[in-house]
Design a protein around this motif. Sequence first.
Motif, mmCIF file in Angstrom:
data_model
loop_
_atom_site.group_PDB
_atom_site.id
_atom_site.type_symbol
_atom_site.label_atom_id
_atom_site.label_comp_id
_atom_site.label_asym_id
_atom_site.label_seq_id
_atom_site.Cartn_x
_atom_site.Cartn_y
_atom_site.Cartn_z
ATOM 1 N N HIS A 161 0.832 -1.197 0.000
ATOM 2 C CA HIS A 161 0.000 0.000 0.000
ATOM 3 C C HIS A 161 0.870 1.252 0.000
ATOM 4 O O HIS A 161 1.898 1.305 0.681
ATOM 5 N N THR A 190 0.206 2.707 -7.012
ATOM 6 C CA THR A 190 0.491 1.322 -6.637
ATOM 7 C C THR A 190 0.320 0.428 -7.856
ATOM 8 O O THR A 190 -0.447 0.737 -8.776
ATOM 9 N N ARG A 192 -4.414 -6.107 -4.792
ATOM 10 C CA ARG A 192 -4.879 -5.508 -3.536
ATOM 11 C C ARG A 192 -3.808 -4.621 -2.907
ATOM 12 O O ARG A 192 -3.497 -4.708 -1.722
ATOM 13 N N TYR A 199 -3.489 -0.974 -2.138
ATOM 14 C CA TYR A 199 -4.363 0.187 -2.034
ATOM 15 C C TYR A 199 -3.558 1.480 -2.050
ATOM 16 O O TYR A 199 -2.428 1.549 -1.558
ATOM 17 N N THR A 252 -4.173 3.487 -8.875
ATOM 18 C CA THR A 252 -3.876 2.091 -8.557
ATOM 19 C C THR A 252 -4.015 1.245 -9.806
ATOM 20 O O THR A 252 -4.914 1.461 -10.621
ATOM 21 N N SER A 312 -7.350 -3.517 -6.323
ATOM 22 C CA SER A 312 -6.580 -2.433 -5.694
ATOM 23 C C SER A 312 -7.443 -1.177 -5.620
ATOM 24 O O SER A 312 -7.561 -0.422 -6.594
#
Length: 799
Positions: free
Chosen positions: A136, A160, A164, A166, A185, A190
């Motif tokens: 993240h 990112t 997933r 974030y 993202t 994400s």
Amino acid sequence: MKRYHLGGALAAFLCILPVAAGATDIGSGDYTRPINGPAELTGDITLNISGGSDAPLAALHAQAPSGAVTGSVRRLTIRADGTAAMVASRESIRLSGPVDISTTGTGANGIWAYGPGASITLGGPVAVGTAGDFSHAVFVYDTGDSDVGLDIRGPLMATTQGTRAYGIYMFGGGEARLGETHILTRGAGSDGIYALGGTLTLNGPTTIRVTDPGAYALHIQGQAPYTGTVITTRLQPGTPNPQRLDIEGPIRVYGSGNRLELDLAAGSHLNSSLLEADNAGVVNLNFYGHDAQWTTGLGSVIRNGELNLDFTGGGVWNLPVTDATRAASPSSIPALRIQSGGQFTVRGTDSLRLLPVTSLAANQSGTYLLIQSENALPADLENMHLLSGSLLYRADGLTVATVDGLPTLEALLTRLPTAQALPDVEPGINDLLPDTPDVSDDGGGNPFLALALAQHLNGLSLDEITSALEGAPALARVMPASSLSHNLETRIRQTSPVGGLRGRGPERKFTVPSATSSYDIWMSPLYLHEQESLPRSGKAPARYKADLGGILLGAGRNFGSWSLGGGLSVGGGTGSTSDGALPPTTGRIDYAGGLLYGLWQHETWSLGLEFNFLRTWNKLRQQNPVIPLRARVTVDGLTLETVAARRFAWGDWLVTPNVGLEYSHFIQRSYMVRGALNNGRDMDLFYNEPVRQGLWRTPVGLTLGRRWTPGDRWLVEPELYVRYIPVLGKTRADQRVRRADAPAIRATLAGASLDRHTLETGVGLDARHGPLRLTLSYNWQHSVHRNAHFVSGTLGRTF
């Protein structure tokens, strides 16, 4: 429910190596070993930390009880592989200055505040990029309800890449506050912002983009014991704090006590392809600007949740209209559905705009489902201002009907003939924006090319827009730039020596003719306030006003009865137009020009000849609800003028009739209208061909004045004058417009017309003392659609 992942670094978090007890000063340099608190950072610092089996928890780490990391850096750069970049665990990090962070590897977070008492405060700007699953950009983990665990005040750019991973991840209790923020993202699941507890405040302009269709732009899912999760723009509950939000992607609020509270400032666009409120989650959207928009995607649903919309401060609600929402379809669905456990309120009656993409044929109508509820619909819905959202359609009103036993908001939509020429699609244009000016009336209207391309809201490319519009973009007339240049140029000439003859007769130049030669110099400040009513067919007129100021500097030489000279003028001001429904078009006007003149005076006769050139630069801007527009328009004016006057004595009074002949040629240069699309791209939209306009004027005037000598060599003469000014020639300059991407698509638009008859009255004062001369004058021009007030003065000297 999505699972959260703290990464393998959590185990390492429990085995923290001891650090030095005293604060360490860290100055400029490249470092390959982690920096642990207590530490004071200064200068330009680069940290390069590689992971491995013995990787540290973070490249920069403040932990209790060892101590905080503080400082003011010229720049802090962190490159971390296989580990987090910046971590505060039950301790604080407080830094000012630019921070640049990048990490790689699973669970390698960029910025991480962990545990009660942890806080990270960064003055910014801050750039964070992570590449790895469950990595993240910013992670706030259970920092405690009474502490601000994260405070990034400067611009934050968070990107990112990974599953997933974030942009902002809130978990557990705690509070985070962000200033200007931009999030991107890229990866499955994400989310832009994912909150499972705590409060996140967006205290600045915010942009969020998610590339995975299964990811949420905003996702609130706090459950026991982390209920009461909030994402908001408000610093204090109940106190609005509008921010410019540009958010694209689904939104979900799930869970009792969880709330999304957004105050959308002017220019905001919340483009949620799907909105869900469930299990007592609450969504409050408050609009504070005529062009603050929310675009709702098909399938949006309020289950056991709550949606509250407040349009009392303006706003536009965009709803899709497709074949799937047509009432005649057996499987029709509304854009938004409220189930029996859901609550839905609407305050205010601003604009509800349709985004139609249907299979309707020309002249065919259809009824479409917009909103359906298992409860009663809010009363304000039927009173909202309905816009068709496309030039190919006409919207005919909102009604509430019963469909499948449920109250449903419907709209009747009619497809217009696609073969029509552009000026004939006026009904569709009028539906698109409130009282958008016609393109086929007799002039005036909105001062800008009021582009109405609702398709931009769907993020279409320009090629797709070209196909969808089928050659019928909505246009209105430009600001009357040539009209303004004409009026300004006329007033500048009034301050010149030849201009004085038009109302004042012989001996009104700076010296009385003599047998010997002499020189004149002068300066003339001027101010013009103009108001114009621009007529439109079947509608109230649009209102135009301008305020301009400037100065004319001149010099001349006198040879007995002859005078020759010239001058230069510069100045500027502002203009605006509004019809009361659309946001005004504003313009910055700058001008520069020059003139040459010749005068002959003999006894009571005077004859003058003048050539004048004036160029105006008009910077036009319109922030309309569809797309912000701007253009730069240059207008050149050339005028040749001759004036004849004769002065008569009438007792103690001097009477001066005068007559003139003027020819003016104005050229409005070609220009491009540009617009900023919702995806951030800036594009050329329309090309405007040059416009030429030729005008003849034959002003006739009469001046009444009286001289007196108050003493001490002063000669003073007040005056009163009146003029009638007829105009012949091309009083209306039509505009030819082409699509920038498809030049074959073009239209001719009616321009603003000059009135053919104008009456001018004025008063003046002329005072001379030896070689010095001072004049003051005020006049008022009036015609059917125009009023103008002009004030000028002149200070001159003869040598």
